[in-house]
Design a protein around this motif. Structure first.
Motif, PDB file in Angstrom:
ATOM      1  N   LYS A   1       0.478  -1.597   6.413  1.00  0.00           N
ATOM      2  CA  LYS A   1       0.667  -1.255   4.998  1.00  0.00           C
ATOM      3  C   LYS A   1      -0.498  -1.747   4.147  1.00  0.00           C
ATOM      4  CE  LYS A   1       5.078  -0.664   3.539  1.00  0.00           C
ATOM      5  NZ  LYS A   1       6.359  -1.072   2.967  1.00  0.00           N
TER       6      LYS A   1
ATOM      7  N   HIS B   1      -0.915   0.576   0.910  1.00  0.00           N
ATOM      8  CA  HIS B   1       0.449   0.850   0.440  1.00  0.00           C
ATOM      9  C   HIS B   1       1.309  -0.401   0.291  1.00  0.00           C
ATOM     10  CE1 HIS B   1      -0.327   5.069   0.875  1.00  0.00           C
ATOM     11  NE2 HIS B   1      -0.580   4.945   2.171  1.00  0.00           N
ATOM     12  N   ALA B   2       0.741  -1.567   0.547  1.00  0.00           N
ATOM     13  CA  ALA B   2       1.524  -2.807   0.490  1.00  0.00           C
ATOM     14  C   ALA B   2       1.696  -3.281  -0.950  1.00  0.00           C
ATOM     15  CB  ALA B   2       0.839  -3.899   1.309  1.00  0.00           C
ATOM     16  N   SER B   3       2.898  -3.720  -1.253  1.00  0.00           N
ATOM     17  CA  SER B   3       3.167  -4.317  -2.555  1.00  0.00           C
ATOM     18  C   SER B   3       2.619  -5.743  -2.564  1.00  0.00           C
ATOM     19  CB  SER B   3       4.676  -4.352  -2.814  1.00  0.00           C
ATOM     20  OG  SER B   3       5.304  -5.241  -1.901  1.00  0.00           O
ATOM     21  N   LYS B   4       2.593  -6.345  -3.714  1.00  0.00           N
ATOM     22  CA  LYS B   4       2.158  -7.747  -3.841  1.00  0.00           C
ATOM     23  C   LYS B   4       3.041  -8.642  -2.975  1.00  0.00           C
ATOM     24  CE  LYS B   4       0.382 -11.458  -6.069  1.00  0.00           C
ATOM     25  NZ  LYS B   4       0.141 -12.448  -5.046  1.00  0.00           N
ATOM     26  N   GLU B   5       4.340  -8.386  -2.972  1.00  0.00           N
ATOM     27  CA  GLU B   5       5.272  -9.181  -2.179  1.00  0.00           C
ATOM     28  C   GLU B   5       4.988  -9.034  -0.684  1.00  0.00           C
ATOM     29  OE1 GLU B   5       6.305  -7.064  -4.649  1.00  0.00           O
ATOM     30  OE2 GLU B   5       6.722  -8.615  -6.136  1.00  0.00           O
ATOM     31  N   GLU B   6       4.651  -7.833  -0.245  1.00  0.00           N
ATOM     32  CA  GLU B   6       4.347  -7.620   1.170  1.00  0.00           C
ATOM     33  C   GLU B   6       3.039  -8.304   1.562  1.00  0.00           C
ATOM     34  OE1 GLU B   6       6.552  -3.388   2.067  1.00  0.00           O
ATOM     35  OE2 GLU B   6       4.691  -3.362   0.905  1.00  0.00           O
ATOM     36  N   LYS B   7       2.046  -8.261   0.681  1.00  0.00           N
ATOM     37  CA  LYS B   7       0.789  -8.969   0.943  1.00  0.00           C
ATOM     38  C   LYS B   7       1.052 -10.471   1.023  1.00  0.00           C
ATOM     39  CE  LYS B   7      -2.118  -5.605  -1.445  1.00  0.00           C
ATOM     40  NZ  LYS B   7      -2.977  -5.374  -2.626  1.00  0.00           N
ATOM     41  N   ASP B   8       1.870 -10.967   0.112  1.00  0.00           N
ATOM     42  CA  ASP B   8       2.217 -12.393   0.120  1.00  0.00           C
ATOM     43  C   ASP B   8       2.932 -12.777   1.413  1.00  0.00           C
ATOM     44  OD1 ASP B   8       1.121 -12.500  -2.424  1.00  0.00           O
ATOM     45  OD2 ASP B   8       3.052 -12.775  -3.448  1.00  0.00           O
TER      46      ASP B   8
END
Length: 78
Positions: free
Chosen positions: A15, A20-27
């Motif tokens: 992602k 396509h990754a959200s901030k939460e997914e990156k975190d």
């Protein structure tokens, strides 16, 4: 890391790579690497604080890829 963690790392890495990754997914991706000891406390804290966050994330993507390759090779040769 558990097999489930490696699977999650792969999904999140895809992602992030695709943009396509959200901030939460990156975190979450960074947290998985930190908990595994793959990135330092300083790198993780700098990422969370937004200091060179994109550069750190890009470097972490390479670390994550190597980690996943190692996991797959280990599983293959069991």
């Amino acid at each position: 890391m558990s097999a489930l963690d490696y699977q999650r790392l792969a999904v999140l890495g895809d992602k992030v790579r695709q943009g396509h990754a959200s901030k939460e997914e990156k975190d979450e991706y960074m947290l998985l690497l930190y908990r595994n000891g793959s990135i330092t406390n300083q790198q993780y804290n700098d990422y969370i604080a937004g200091k060179n966050a994109e550069a750190i994330l890009n470097a972490a993507m390479a670390v994550g890829a190597v980690l996943l390759i190692g996991y797959l090779l280990k599983a293959l040769f069991k």
